[in-house]
Scaffold this motif. Structure first.
Motif, PDB file in Angstrom:
ATOM      1  N   THR A  46       0.846  -1.181   0.000  1.00 19.09           N
ATOM      2  CA  THR A  46       0.000   0.000   0.000  1.00 19.09           C
ATOM      3  C   THR A  46       0.889   1.240   0.000  1.00 19.09           C
ATOM      4  OG1 THR A  46      -0.122   0.121   2.410  1.00 19.09           O
ATOM      5  CG2 THR A  46      -1.839  -1.160   1.287  1.00 19.09           C
ATOM      6  N   PHE A  47       0.315   2.326  -0.437  1.00 22.80           N
ATOM      7  CA  PHE A  47       1.005   3.608  -0.419  1.00 22.80           C
ATOM      8  C   PHE A  47       0.053   4.619   0.200  1.00 22.80           C
ATOM      9  CE2 PHE A  47       2.017   7.686  -2.471  1.00 22.80           C
ATOM     10  CZ  PHE A  47       3.324   7.830  -2.032  1.00 22.80           C
ATOM     11  N   LEU A  48       0.398   5.106   1.373  1.00 28.24           N
ATOM     12  CA  LEU A  48      -0.465   6.035   2.111  1.00 28.24           C
ATOM     13  C   LEU A  48      -1.870   5.462   2.314  1.00 28.24           C
ATOM     14  CD1 LEU A  48       0.599   9.397   0.414  1.00 28.24           C
ATOM     15  CD2 LEU A  48       1.397   8.460   2.601  1.00 28.24           C
ATOM     16  N   GLY A  49      -1.929   4.158   2.548  1.00 27.06           N
ATOM     17  CA  GLY A  49      -3.213   3.501   2.807  1.00 27.06           C
ATOM     18  C   GLY A  49      -3.991   3.110   1.569  1.00 27.06           C
ATOM     19  N   LEU A  50      -3.477   3.427   0.386  1.00 25.88           N
ATOM     20  CA  LEU A  50      -4.153   3.065  -0.869  1.00 25.88           C
ATOM     21  C   LEU A  50      -3.527   1.786  -1.414  1.00 25.88           C
ATOM     22  CD1 LEU A  50      -4.251   6.586  -2.536  1.00 25.88           C
ATOM     23  CD2 LEU A  50      -6.109   5.408  -1.351  1.00 25.88           C
ATOM     24  N   SER A  51      -4.349   0.887  -1.852  1.00 27.90           N
ATOM     25  CA  SER A  51      -3.869  -0.381  -2.376  1.00 27.90           C
ATOM     26  C   SER A  51      -3.208  -0.180  -3.734  1.00 27.90           C
ATOM     27  CB  SER A  51      -5.040  -1.355  -2.520  1.00 27.90           C
ATOM     28  OG  SER A  51      -4.623  -2.527  -3.155  1.00 27.90           O
ATOM     29  N   LEU A  52      -2.111  -0.922  -3.951  1.00 28.81           N
ATOM     30  CA  LEU A  52      -1.402  -0.861  -5.228  1.00 28.81           C
ATOM     31  C   LEU A  52      -1.674  -2.086  -6.095  1.00 28.81           C
ATOM     32  CD1 LEU A  52       2.060   0.462  -3.985  1.00 28.81           C
ATOM     33  CD2 LEU A  52       0.172   1.768  -4.960  1.00 28.81           C
ATOM     34  N   GLU A  53      -2.621  -2.901  -5.694  1.00 30.60           N
ATOM     35  CA  GLU A  53      -2.868  -4.130  -6.437  1.00 30.60           C
ATOM     36  C   GLU A  53      -3.592  -3.844  -7.751  1.00 30.60           C
ATOM     37  OE1 GLU A  53      -6.958  -5.558  -4.220  1.00 30.60           O
ATOM     38  OE2 GLU A  53      -5.028  -6.112  -3.378  1.00 30.60           O
ATOM     39  N   THR A  54      -3.405  -4.748  -8.709  1.00 23.64           N
ATOM     40  CA  THR A  54      -4.057  -4.591 -10.009  1.00 23.64           C
ATOM     41  C   THR A  54      -5.491  -5.092  -9.927  1.00 23.64           C
ATOM     42  OG1 THR A  54      -3.320  -6.775 -10.729  1.00 23.64           O
ATOM     43  CG2 THR A  54      -1.879  -4.911 -11.243  1.00 23.64           C
ATOM     44  N   SER A  55      -6.294  -4.655 -10.860  1.00 27.70           N
ATOM     45  CA  SER A  55      -7.686  -5.087 -10.911  1.00 27.70           C
ATOM     46  C   SER A  55      -7.753  -6.524 -11.427  1.00 27.70           C
ATOM     47  CB  SER A  55      -8.465  -4.158 -11.833  1.00 27.70           C
ATOM     48  OG  SER A  55      -9.823  -4.484 -11.812  1.00 27.70           O
ATOM     49  N   ARG A  56      -8.668  -7.300 -10.884  1.00 28.76           N
ATOM     50  CA  ARG A  56      -8.852  -8.705 -11.254  1.00 28.76           C
ATOM     51  C   ARG A  56     -10.258  -8.925 -11.784  1.00 28.76           C
ATOM     52  NH1 ARG A  56      -4.304 -11.857 -10.556  1.00 28.76           N
ATOM     53  NH2 ARG A  56      -3.105 -11.094  -8.815  1.00 28.76           N
ATOM     54  N   ASP A  57     -10.376  -9.954 -12.609  1.00 34.90           N
ATOM     55  CA  ASP A  57     -11.676 -10.406 -13.086  1.00 34.90           C
ATOM     56  C   ASP A  57     -11.845 -11.876 -12.739  1.00 34.90           C
ATOM     57  OD1 ASP A  57     -12.273  -7.941 -14.233  1.00 34.90           O
ATOM     58  OD2 ASP A  57     -11.595  -8.525 -16.228  1.00 34.90           O
ATOM     59  N   MET A  58     -13.085 -12.285 -12.519  1.00 33.52           N
ATOM     60  CA  MET A  58     -13.400 -13.698 -12.340  1.00 33.52           C
ATOM     61  C   MET A  58     -14.139 -14.158 -13.594  1.00 33.52           C
ATOM     62  SD  MET A  58     -15.365 -15.816  -9.305  1.00 33.52           S
ATOM     63  CE  MET A  58     -16.670 -14.632  -9.172  1.00 33.52           C
ATOM     64  N   LEU A  59     -13.585 -15.181 -14.240  1.00 33.74           N
ATOM     65  CA  LEU A  59     -14.172 -15.728 -15.459  1.00 33.74           C
ATOM     66  C   LEU A  59     -14.790 -17.082 -15.130  1.00 33.74           C
ATOM     67  CD1 LEU A  59     -11.141 -15.050 -17.833  1.00 33.74           C
ATOM     68  CD2 LEU A  59     -12.934 -13.475 -17.113  1.00 33.74           C
ATOM     69  N   LEU A  60     -16.022 -17.284 -15.554  1.00 29.46           N
ATOM     70  CA  LEU A  60     -16.728 -18.542 -15.318  1.00 29.46           C
ATOM     71  C   LEU A  60     -17.059 -19.172 -16.665  1.00 29.46           C
ATOM     72  CD1 LEU A  60     -19.232 -17.144 -12.665  1.00 29.46           C
ATOM     73  CD2 LEU A  60     -17.149 -18.435 -12.204  1.00 29.46           C
ATOM     74  N   PHE A  61     -16.580 -20.397 -16.862  1.00 30.98           N
ATOM     75  CA  PHE A  61     -16.824 -21.126 -18.101  1.00 30.98           C
ATOM     76  C   PHE A  61     -17.543 -22.423 -17.764  1.00 30.98           C
ATOM     77  CE2 PHE A  61     -12.792 -18.896 -18.608  1.00 30.98           C
ATOM     78  CZ  PHE A  61     -12.890 -18.304 -19.853  1.00 30.98           C
ATOM     79  N   LEU A  62     -18.685 -22.684 -18.366  1.00 30.78           N
ATOM     80  CA  LEU A  62     -19.348 -23.979 -18.268  1.00 30.78           C
ATOM     81  C   LEU A  62     -18.986 -24.734 -19.543  1.00 30.78           C
ATOM     82  CD1 LEU A  62     -21.272 -25.682 -16.538  1.00 30.78           C
ATOM     83  CD2 LEU A  62     -23.146 -24.785 -17.931  1.00 30.78           C
ATOM     84  N   VAL A  63     -18.161 -25.775 -19.400  1.00 27.56           N
ATOM     85  CA  VAL A  63     -17.618 -26.457 -20.571  1.00 27.56           C
ATOM     86  C   VAL A  63     -17.864 -27.959 -20.493  1.00 27.56           C
ATOM     87  CG1 VAL A  63     -15.843 -24.698 -20.885  1.00 27.56           C
ATOM     88  CG2 VAL A  63     -15.301 -26.748 -19.595  1.00 27.56           C
ATOM     89  N   GLU A  64     -17.870 -28.610 -21.631  1.00 23.30           N
ATOM     90  CA  GLU A  64     -18.029 -30.060 -21.677  1.00 23.30           C
ATOM     91  C   GLU A  64     -16.780 -30.698 -21.074  1.00 23.30           C
ATOM     92  OE1 GLU A  64     -18.743 -34.000 -22.464  1.00 23.30           O
ATOM     93  OE2 GLU A  64     -16.945 -33.000 -23.200  1.00 23.30           O
ATOM     94  N   GLU A  65     -16.967 -31.754 -20.281  1.00 24.88           N
ATOM     95  CA  GLU A  65     -15.873 -32.322 -19.499  1.00 24.88           C
ATOM     96  C   GLU A  65     -14.682 -32.798 -20.336  1.00 24.88           C
ATOM     97  OE1 GLU A  65     -16.767 -35.819 -17.225  1.00 24.88           O
ATOM     98  OE2 GLU A  65     -17.927 -36.703 -18.842  1.00 24.88           O
TER      99      GLU A  65
END
Length: 115
Positions: A46-65
């Motif tokens: 963190t820098f002065l209490g602000l997070s420095l992490e990158t933005s993330r996405d959650m991807l959901l795939f329903l796929v044939e086994e």
């Protein structure tokens, strides 16, 4: 036909390339949940209490086994998961699903080729 749910937590900069690569390997679509947050082994800076992490996405795939392992490995490669904190993906057995009848027709020929 049996399905797997692939869940991938990725840097948002990798979302589009992963979606494209998964589709090339047989995924019929995905759900994207934007701006998720996670905790890993390394404590985020963190820098002065602000997070420095990158933005993330959650991807959901329903796929044939029969397609799931190749899609999972493709997500790993395209997402560059060899780097610490780059992302994670896993698959879960799906006991039942509705609303995928149109996909089953399209997938049948693809799965037949794999077998």
């Amino acid at each position: 036909m049996h399905f797997k749910l692939i869940v991938a937590l990725v840097d948002d900069t990798h979302t589009e390339p992963i979606l494209d690569a998964a589709r090339d390997k047989g995924a019929m679509g995905a759900t994207v949940v934007s701006r998720v947050r996670g905790e890993g082994v390394d404590v985020k800076k963190t820098f002065l209490g602000l997070s420095l992490e990158t933005s993330r996405d959650m991807l959901l795939f329903l796929v044939e086994e029969h397609l799931s392992r190749e899609i999972l490995e493709t997500i790993e490669r395209v997402g560059d998961f060899d780097r610490s904190g780059a992302g994670i993906a896993f698959q879960i057995d799906v006991e039942d699903a509705v609303g995928v009848g149109h996909q089953m027709e399209l997938l049948q020929s693809v799965v037949d080729e794999k077998l």
